[in-house]
Design a protein around this motif. Structure first.
Motif, PDB file in Angstrom:
ATOM      1  N   TRP A  28      13.784  50.345 -29.209  1.00 16.38           N
ATOM      2  CA  TRP A  28      12.639  49.698 -28.558  1.00 16.38           C
ATOM      3  C   TRP A  28      12.476  50.180 -27.113  1.00 16.38           C
ATOM      4  CZ3 TRP A  28      13.298  46.802 -24.169  1.00 16.38           C
ATOM      5  CH2 TRP A  28      14.576  46.289 -23.916  1.00 16.38           C
TER       6      TRP A  28
ATOM      7  N   GLN B  37      10.542  53.315 -27.503  1.00 15.72           N
ATOM      8  CA  GLN B  37       9.157  53.023 -27.853  1.00 15.72           C
ATOM      9  C   GLN B  37       8.337  52.645 -26.632  1.00 15.72           C
ATOM     10  OE1 GLN B  37       8.703  49.855 -30.713  1.00 15.72           O
ATOM     11  NE2 GLN B  37       6.815  50.746 -31.539  1.00 15.72           N
ATOM     12  N   GLU B  38       8.964  52.018 -25.653  1.00 16.61           N
ATOM     13  CA  GLU B  38       8.258  51.648 -24.424  1.00 16.61           C
ATOM     14  C   GLU B  38       7.785  52.867 -23.643  1.00 16.61           C
ATOM     15  OE1 GLU B  38      10.854  49.201 -22.176  1.00 16.61           O
ATOM     16  OE2 GLU B  38      10.344  47.362 -23.260  1.00 16.61           O
TER      17      GLU B  38
ATOM     18  N   SER C  68       7.563  56.276 -25.113  1.00 20.15           N
ATOM     19  CA  SER C  68       6.814  57.252 -25.903  1.00 20.15           C
ATOM     20  C   SER C  68       6.842  56.853 -27.369  1.00 20.15           C
ATOM     21  CB  SER C  68       7.409  58.655 -25.725  1.00 20.15           C
ATOM     22  OG  SER C  68       6.837  59.565 -26.638  1.00 20.15           O
ATOM     23  N   GLU C  69       5.673  56.672 -27.944  1.00 16.34           N
ATOM     24  CA  GLU C  69       5.595  56.334 -29.364  1.00 16.34           C
ATOM     25  C   GLU C  69       6.036  57.510 -30.223  1.00 16.34           C
ATOM     26  OE1 GLU C  69       4.893  53.442 -32.270  1.00 16.34           O
ATOM     27  OE2 GLU C  69       4.697  53.252 -30.078  1.00 16.34           O
TER      28      GLU C  69
ATOM     29  N   TYR D  58       9.749  57.757 -30.211  1.00 17.15           N
ATOM     30  CA  TYR D  58      10.270  56.630 -30.997  1.00 17.15           C
ATOM     31  C   TYR D  58      10.314  56.974 -32.475  1.00 17.15           C
ATOM     32  CZ  TYR D  58      10.054  52.245 -33.610  1.00 17.15           C
ATOM     33  OH  TYR D  58      10.262  51.248 -34.523  1.00 17.15           O
ATOM     34  N   TRP D  59       9.251  57.587 -33.002  1.00 17.38           N
ATOM     35  CA  TRP D  59       9.217  57.917 -34.421  1.00 17.38           C
ATOM     36  C   TRP D  59      10.132  59.089 -34.746  1.00 17.38           C
ATOM     37  CZ3 TRP D  59       7.945  54.902 -38.129  1.00 17.38           C
ATOM     38  CH2 TRP D  59       7.026  53.865 -37.905  1.00 17.38           C
TER      39      TRP D  59
ATOM     40  N   ARG E 278      13.361  57.427 -35.109  1.00 16.48           N
ATOM     41  CA  ARG E 278      13.416  56.673 -36.356  1.00 16.48           C
ATOM     42  C   ARG E 278      13.661  57.576 -37.556  1.00 16.48           C
ATOM     43  NH1 ARG E 278      11.149  51.583 -37.067  1.00 16.48           N
ATOM     44  NH2 ARG E 278      11.781  51.949 -39.231  1.00 16.48           N
TER      45      ARG E 278
END
Length: 268
Positions: free
Chosen positions: A201, A204-205, A207-208, A211-212, A215
């Motif tokens: 998380w 994610q704050e 860079s989206e 983040y992926w 993941r």
């Protein structure tokens, strides 16, 4: 012409795994290096990151934890990752020296020979992880007592996944000199683009996209599998993706060492 005699499976497994262990015992600096890397992160970098990276209550944690507690599973993953790459480095060396060709011509299934070497390397990685966990306890970073037992299956599966990745890479590396560059393009992106050092998380704050990427990184799921197991919890999603990654990397390794495509064709 009679078929060549088949070697019993268990003695062959024991011999190959013992060879890995003996090689590790004779390279004491390898054991020290495997512990120095995570200890530097645990004792030096964690002191600086503790204030910068706030941690919320996320599974499997039931309360707020210190940053040092958070990164211990990720550093266990780091040990397994480097050990898997180190084991694959020995494969490249054996291939250049000719001993790998001799091993693969043994009257045993090729997958069994590779599996035996993979198990030997995984066992060494697990020993290193437990040594690191003992040192972490000495520095006051402890976990649930049962967690040191439940973490074992997670370490085995994560070690097999990362070891099979190393096997796959070693089958496509032609020369020992090329291995360092491959390691830099594999180890560091896998490690830093994961949940080993910071929760997703936080990524994610910022860079989206990153983040992926984190993941989808199989190393992330291996770390989370270790994290949940160390806290006597279970993550079905992490288990599933770690199993899938292990199967994919193993298939690539078998394909790379196929006589029709991999080692023998390149050396002919």
């Amino acid at each position: 012409m009679s078929a060549p005699p088949r070697i019993p499976l268990w003695p062959a497994f024991r011999a190959i795994a013992a060879r890995e262990l003996l090689r590790f015992v004779h390279q004491r600096e390898r054991f020290l290096a495997a512990l120095v890397r995570p200890l530097v992160w645990l004792l030096v970098f964690a002191a600086g990151f503790r204030a910068a990276l706030g941690l919320s209550i996320i599974p499997p944690y039931q309360t707020y934890i210190t940053y040092e507690t958070y990164i211990v599973p990720g550093l266990c993953g780091m040990i397994l990752l480097f050990n898997g790459m180190q084991s694959s480095l020995s494969l490249v060396y054996d291939r250049e020296m000719g001993s790998m060709r001799l091993l693969l011509t043994a009257p045993l299934p090729r997958w069994y020979l590779l599996f035996s070497k993979l198990c030997g390397a995984t066992f060494i990685g697990i020993l290193q992880c437990y040594a690191f966990l003992v040192i972490a306890v000495l520095f006051g970073i402890d976990h649930p007592p049962l967690g040191y037992v439940t973490i074992l299956p997670a370490l085995v599966l994560a070690g097999l996944m990362l070891g099979s990745l190393g096997l796959a890479l070693s089958s496509f590396i032609k020369q020992l000199e090329n291995f360092a560059g491959v390691m830099n393009f594999v180890i560091f992106p896998m490690f830093f683009l994961s949940s080993a050092l910071y929760p997703l998380w936080k990524m994610q704050e910022s860079s989206e996209l990153l983040y992926w990427i984190c993941r989808l990184n199989p190393f992330t799921h291996a770390v989370e599998l270790i994290r949940f197991a160390l806290h006597v919890d279970f993550s079905p999603w992490a288990l599933l993706w770690t199993l899938v990654a292990t199967a994919v990397f193993t298939l690539f390794a078998l394909w790379g060492y196929d006589p029709a495509r991999g080692l023998i064709r390149r050396k002919s």
